[in-house]
Design a protein around this motif. Sequence first.
Motif, PDB file in Angstrom:
ATOM      1  N   TRP A  22      68.475 -51.208  21.974  1.00 24.30           N
ATOM      2  CA  TRP A  22      68.009 -51.297  20.587  1.00 24.30           C
ATOM      3  C   TRP A  22      69.145 -50.969  19.621  1.00 24.30           C
ATOM      4  N   LEU A 175      51.465 -59.444  24.003  1.00 29.06           N
ATOM      5  CA  LEU A 175      51.744 -58.719  22.759  1.00 29.06           C
ATOM      6  C   LEU A 175      53.150 -58.113  22.832  1.00 29.06           C
ATOM      7  N   GLY A 176      54.026 -58.511  21.911  1.00 32.89           N
ATOM      8  CA  GLY A 176      55.446 -58.108  21.986  1.00 32.89           C
ATOM      9  C   GLY A 176      56.124 -59.003  23.010  1.00 32.89           C
ATOM     10  N   ASN A 245      54.479 -54.870  26.715  1.00 28.12           N
ATOM     11  CA  ASN A 245      55.648 -54.081  27.104  1.00 28.12           C
ATOM     12  C   ASN A 245      56.394 -53.692  25.830  1.00 28.12           C
ATOM     13  N   ILE A 246      55.934 -52.598  25.220  1.00 31.99           N
ATOM     14  CA  ILE A 246      56.614 -52.081  24.015  1.00 31.99           C
ATOM     15  C   ILE A 246      56.803 -50.570  24.264  1.00 31.99           C
ATOM     16  N   LEU A 254      48.901 -49.050  18.673  1.00 36.99           N
ATOM     17  CA  LEU A 254      48.223 -50.356  18.756  1.00 36.99           C
ATOM     18  C   LEU A 254      46.891 -50.280  19.507  1.00 36.99           C
TER      19      LEU A 254
END
Length: 309
Positions: A22, A175-176, A245-246, A254
């Motif tokens: 990141w 999602l993601g 997978n976040i 969420l």
Amino acid sequence: MALSWWRLELAVLPELEESLLWKLQELGIGRVAIQHRPERPEQRQLLAWLPASEWPEGERQTLEAALARLADPFGLTLPPLHWQQQDEEDWSLSWKQHWQPDPVGQRLLILPAWLDLPPEHGHRLVIRMDPGSAFGTGSHPTTRLCLEAIEALAAGPDAGPASWRGLEGCTVADLGCGSGILGIAALLQGAGRVVAADTDALAVRATRENAAVGGCQDRLQVVQGSVEALAELLDGRPADLLLCNILAPVIEALCPAFSAVLAPGGVGLLSGLLVDQVPRLEAVLAAEGWRSELASRQSAWGLLRIWKA
Ligand SMILES: C[S@@+](CC[C@H](N)C(=O)[O-])C[C@H]1O[C@@H](n2cnc3c(N)ncnc32)[C@H](O)[C@@H]1O
């Protein structure tokens, strides 16, 4: 004159891998690869290529300090950084060299878009990817845990909780989605349709492109946004399988909305979690009526499987 590059290499500690990726992305360093040998997944090297003209010595020292600080919250020390100068040709060669055909589980193969299918992997289902533009090249343990868990669920109705009816023909919510790798893997193994969302516009584009490379674009819809956008795409018919997978704190925020995207009889696979973050997340999930189990782990990373009680 050929533009020259700095090649940065360091050993990756599992706790730090996500933060390092990141941070590099945040600093605009997009040419990053994680190298590992399939038979030794725990020994991982991070490689990054930086244009030499933009990264003089002072800037590189500042970068080193920023990366070193990422280890502090974990009480760890960043392994030594190695810098090596490379010219343009070497750069493009080394960049591509680091993407080899990568078998995952018993059935899947992640194959860079420019490589032919090696005959020894001819029996595998091929996820063709153009790595680099978004998270999800398949090399990260959190992605691999998901891919293996999807493969396990694809084995049939007995492979999940009592309500699981199998992957065949089912609707998947990704999602993601990053590069789209998880949804594409589900389609390859029998899922009927994938709806995907990511807050990052680059990820949305990458998912679209990778679906087209794999020839499954007519069964995969992707939007920019989060769980609300996904619920809108599903239009009141929640999915049978949720892939997410976040990072743990994001998943925690969420999960009150999971019921809008995952049907009561469905299964969710949650990754991006360090094993010691699992108890807290399980408590939050239980308060929302979800049962959960730590289904698998790789080094410090864990994968949670969730379903309704
Ligand atoms: C760790 S990557 C996972 C990518 C891919 N699904 C995989 O398994 O390799 C997480 C992705 O989630 C996206 N993301 C982060 N926060 C999000 C949110 N609140 N809603 C939707 N996507 C989000 C990021 O942009 C990133 O592409």
